[in-house]
Enzyme design. Sequence first.
Site, PDB file in Angstrom:
ATOM      1  N   SER A 180      31.908 -18.594  18.455  1.00  0.00           N
ATOM      2  CA  SER A 180      32.980 -17.217  17.766  1.00  0.00           C
ATOM      3  C   SER A 180      33.545 -16.911  18.637  1.00  0.00           C
ATOM      4  O   SER A 180      34.566 -16.811  19.477  1.00  0.00           O
ATOM      5  CB  SER A 180      31.961 -16.191  17.407  1.00  0.00           C
ATOM      6  OG  SER A 180      33.205 -15.509  16.643  1.00  0.00           O
ATOM      7  N   TYR A 213      26.627  -9.276  20.329  1.00  0.00           N
ATOM      8  CA  TYR A 213      27.426 -10.344  19.355  1.00  0.00           C
ATOM      9  C   TYR A 213      28.199 -11.741  20.906  1.00  0.00           C
ATOM     10  O   TYR A 213      27.553 -12.899  20.305  1.00  0.00           O
ATOM     11  CB  TYR A 213      28.040  -9.885  18.097  1.00  0.00           C
ATOM     12  CG  TYR A 213      28.180 -11.115  17.536  1.00  0.00           C
ATOM     13  CD1 TYR A 213      27.145 -11.840  16.771  1.00  0.00           C
ATOM     14  CD2 TYR A 213      29.589 -11.952  16.592  1.00  0.00           C
ATOM     15  CE1 TYR A 213      27.616 -13.584  16.038  1.00  0.00           C
ATOM     16  CE2 TYR A 213      30.319 -12.473  16.315  1.00  0.00           C
ATOM     17  CZ  TYR A 213      29.265 -13.646  16.118  1.00  0.00           C
ATOM     18  OH  TYR A 213      29.320 -14.781  15.609  1.00  0.00           O
TER      19      TYR A 213
END
Length: 248
Positions: free
Chosen positions: A134, A147
Amino acid sequence: MTKTALITGATAGIGAAAARLFAGRGWKVVGTGRRGDRLRAMQEELGAAFLPLELDMRDVNTLRQLDGLAGDWGGLDLLVNNAGLAPPADPLHEQDWDRLDQVIETNITGLVALTQALLRKLIERQGGIINLSSVAATYPYRGGAVYGGTKAFVRQFSLDLRCDLAGTGVRVSSIEPGMAETEFTLVRTGGDQAASEALYSGMDPMTPEDLAETIWWIATLPSHLNINTLELMPTRQSFAGFSVTRKG
Ligand SMILES: NC(=O)c1ccc[n+]([C@@H]2O[C@H](COP(=O)([O-])OP(=O)(O)OC[C@H]3O[C@@H](n4cnc5c(N)ncnc54)[C@H](OP(=O)(O)O)[C@@H]3O)[C@@H](O)[C@H]2O)c1
């Protein structure tokens, strides 16, 4: 010979779009996820090209046995490590440990266990591995510590794995997307549909199909080319810069 891909997280979002695209273009697809009803619906939709595999990425013992996939489904040309999730975007000291643990186990432990279990199969076919990292791996934001940390792991794991696989012909890529409209925010917010819709409203997010096409492009490049990392964002998403707090 028909090629085979194993795509984790094929029950929603990017993984579901990739499963449809690869099956539609003549590959066999093993699709995984916890929601068996969705996997069965996809099998009805895609027919013999799709093998559903109901499993939880936190079940390391099962993942480690997946090198035993037999028969027509035994060979593997591509592993797409896509299954993943984010905890709520709250500061770490306000986060619930169980949610954080679930994210770390899914995004890191499960991904490593599955990759390790399938590597020999991928080496046999000089296949490829495409990992979903990501932009959060590179750009920090408030509430993104766990995350972003897991996705930075995925990026570095991909690069280091290339060293282990040097000379085997196996390719490894890390895709690092910005905002794509999937169930990601619904999961992150614990099912808040309005928050999810508000986040993507008016900003033309990427679609799951955009990312499925990206995965396809990487997987079907000539075999002498390896995409190491690929970062992509919607045009309307950009960077917020540094923040400063002032005393007094
Ligand atoms: N959407 C974005 O903006 C974005 C941006 C950058 C990176 N990514 C990454 O892209 C990947 C796909 O996300 P998405 O946006 O498509 O999200 P999504 O629509 O929520 O899909 C996530 C998929 O992961 C699976 N999954 C989650 N936890 C699992 C577990 N414990 N065991 C097995 N499967 C599990 C889900 O299946 P079940 O619930 O059926 O198990 C689902 O199929 C993730 O790794 C995410 O971090 C997304």
